[in-house]
Design a protein around this motif. Structure first.
Motif, PDB file in Angstrom:
ATOM      1  N   THR A  44      29.736  -1.807  45.775  1.00  0.00           N
ATOM      2  CA  THR A  44      30.418  -1.279  44.584  1.00  0.00           C
ATOM      3  C   THR A  44      30.910   0.135  44.846  1.00  0.00           C
ATOM      4  OG1 THR A  44      29.013  -2.674  43.195  1.00  0.00           O
ATOM      5  CG2 THR A  44      30.191  -0.902  42.102  1.00  0.00           C
ATOM      6  N   SER A  45      30.127   0.907  45.568  1.00  0.00           N
ATOM      7  CA  SER A  45      30.541   2.260  45.935  1.00  0.00           C
ATOM      8  C   SER A  45      31.806   2.237  46.778  1.00  0.00           C
ATOM      9  CB  SER A  45      29.419   2.959  46.701  1.00  0.00           C
ATOM     10  OG  SER A  45      29.859   4.184  47.229  1.00  0.00           O
ATOM     11  N   VAL A  46      31.827   1.376  47.777  1.00  0.00           N
ATOM     12  CA  VAL A  46      33.003   1.260  48.650  1.00  0.00           C
ATOM     13  C   VAL A  46      34.222   0.822  47.840  1.00  0.00           C
ATOM     14  CG1 VAL A  46      33.988  -0.047  50.573  1.00  0.00           C
ATOM     15  CG2 VAL A  46      31.680   0.882  50.759  1.00  0.00           C
ATOM     16  N   LEU A  47      34.028  -0.128  46.933  1.00  0.00           N
ATOM     17  CA  LEU A  47      35.124  -0.605  46.087  1.00  0.00           C
ATOM     18  C   LEU A  47      35.714   0.542  45.266  1.00  0.00           C
ATOM     19  CD1 LEU A  47      36.480  -3.305  44.691  1.00  0.00           C
ATOM     20  CD2 LEU A  47      34.948  -2.621  42.864  1.00  0.00           C
ATOM     21  N   PHE A  48      34.859   1.304  44.584  1.00  0.00           N
ATOM     22  CA  PHE A  48      35.346   2.402  43.758  1.00  0.00           C
ATOM     23  C   PHE A  48      36.018   3.484  44.599  1.00  0.00           C
ATOM     24  CE2 PHE A  48      32.751   0.747  40.265  1.00  0.00           C
ATOM     25  CZ  PHE A  48      33.571   1.009  39.184  1.00  0.00           C
ATOM     26  N   ASP A  49      35.439   3.804  45.743  1.00  0.00           N
ATOM     27  CA  ASP A  49      36.039   4.838  46.584  1.00  0.00           C
ATOM     28  C   ASP A  49      37.389   4.392  47.144  1.00  0.00           C
ATOM     29  OD1 ASP A  49      34.033   6.643  46.076  1.00  0.00           O
ATOM     30  OD2 ASP A  49      32.852   6.056  47.809  1.00  0.00           O
ATOM     31  N   ALA A  50      37.508   3.112  47.487  1.00  0.00           N
ATOM     32  CA  ALA A  50      38.802   2.597  47.960  1.00  0.00           C
ATOM     33  C   ALA A  50      39.832   2.647  46.837  1.00  0.00           C
ATOM     34  CB  ALA A  50      38.642   1.172  48.474  1.00  0.00           C
ATOM     35  N   PHE A  51      39.429   2.254  45.626  1.00  0.00           N
ATOM     36  CA  PHE A  51      40.342   2.345  44.477  1.00  0.00           C
ATOM     37  C   PHE A  51      40.780   3.789  44.247  1.00  0.00           C
ATOM     38  CE2 PHE A  51      38.988  -1.683  41.951  1.00  0.00           C
ATOM     39  CZ  PHE A  51      39.897  -2.441  42.680  1.00  0.00           C
ATOM     40  N   SER A  52      39.847   4.704  44.419  1.00  0.00           N
ATOM     41  CA  SER A  52      40.159   6.119  44.218  1.00  0.00           C
ATOM     42  C   SER A  52      41.224   6.603  45.191  1.00  0.00           C
ATOM     43  CB  SER A  52      38.885   6.950  44.371  1.00  0.00           C
ATOM     44  OG  SER A  52      39.163   8.309  44.280  1.00  0.00           O
ATOM     45  N   VAL A  53      41.084   6.231  46.441  1.00  0.00           N
ATOM     46  CA  VAL A  53      42.069   6.627  47.459  1.00  0.00           C
ATOM     47  C   VAL A  53      43.440   6.046  47.126  1.00  0.00           C
ATOM     48  CG1 VAL A  53      42.706   6.339  49.890  1.00  0.00           C
ATOM     49  CG2 VAL A  53      40.374   6.989  49.275  1.00  0.00           C
ATOM     50  N   VAL A  54      43.455   4.792  46.705  1.00  0.00           N
ATOM     51  CA  VAL A  54      44.732   4.161  46.350  1.00  0.00           C
ATOM     52  C   VAL A  54      45.353   4.855  45.143  1.00  0.00           C
ATOM     53  CG1 VAL A  54      45.788   2.030  45.506  1.00  0.00           C
ATOM     54  CG2 VAL A  54      44.157   1.949  47.385  1.00  0.00           C
ATOM     55  N   ALA A 108      36.366   8.014  41.703  1.00  0.00           N
ATOM     56  CA  ALA A 108      35.561   8.501  42.825  1.00  0.00           C
ATOM     57  C   ALA A 108      34.154   8.889  42.372  1.00  0.00           C
ATOM     58  CB  ALA A 108      36.251   9.675  43.503  1.00  0.00           C
ATOM     59  N   SER A 109      34.034   9.431  41.162  1.00  0.00           N
ATOM     60  CA  SER A 109      32.704   9.815  40.666  1.00  0.00           C
ATOM     61  C   SER A 109      31.827   8.587  40.460  1.00  0.00           C
ATOM     62  CB  SER A 109      32.813  10.650  39.391  1.00  0.00           C
ATOM     63  OG  SER A 109      33.326   9.889  38.330  1.00  0.00           O
ATOM     64  N   PHE A 110      32.427   7.467  40.040  1.00  0.00           N
ATOM     65  CA  PHE A 110      31.647   6.231  39.949  1.00  0.00           C
ATOM     66  C   PHE A 110      31.210   5.773  41.340  1.00  0.00           C
ATOM     67  CE2 PHE A 110      33.635   5.635  35.714  1.00  0.00           C
ATOM     68  CZ  PHE A 110      32.475   5.430  34.980  1.00  0.00           C
ATOM     69  N   GLY A 111      32.098   5.890  42.310  1.00  0.00           N
ATOM     70  CA  GLY A 111      31.739   5.541  43.684  1.00  0.00           C
ATOM     71  C   GLY A 111      30.572   6.386  44.178  1.00  0.00           C
TER      72      GLY A 111
END
Length: 138
Positions: free
Chosen positions: A89-99, A120-123
């Protein structure tokens, strides 16, 4: 598992379930908030069909999948499965943040950088839960 990590885990499971319902049952307001340019030119309260599918129903299924994986990890009582859920879930949120940082301007959302920071804060929260769980396991 530590109480903090357990709380983060259940926050993720419940959040994924709530997001699944939100995306599946009311896709138009959800999508229009995140992607104003997805509005149907004839009716600004609706979204174009592709946005409705990908932003509504497909995201609903994805979040439902995350919720069911979390519930299965809890049912099995596996600390490693819970850790994997939090790390994934962390990786998912961080990837969404970058996008969002890179392509957020294309959505028509003017505060896309702020939105990327929120994601990113959720990640970071899920990554913290993972790390605390691993450390408390030793």
């Amino acid at each position: 598992m530590d109480w903090f990590a357990d709380g983060v885990f259940w926050f993720g499971v419940v959040g994924a379930g709530a997001a699944a319902l939100q995306h599946a049952l009311s896709p138009h307001p959800t999508i229009l908030d995140l992607t104003p340019c997805a509005a149907d030119p004839q009716d600004k309260t609706k979204t174009v069909p592709a946005a409705t599918f990908w932003g509504g129903y497909a995201f609903g299924v994805m979040n439902g999948g995350f919720c069911s994986i979390g519930l299965w990890a809890a049912f099995c009582g596996s600390t490693h499965a819970k850790q994997a859920f939090m790390l994934g879930t962390s990786v998912l949120f961080d990837a969404f943040s970058v996008v969002w940082l890179k392509h957020g301007h294309e959505t028509g959302k003017t505060d896309y950088r702020k939105h990327a920071l929120k994601i990113a804060s959720f990640g970071l929260l899920f990554l913290s839960g993972f790390v605390v769980s691993v450390i408390s396991q030793k």
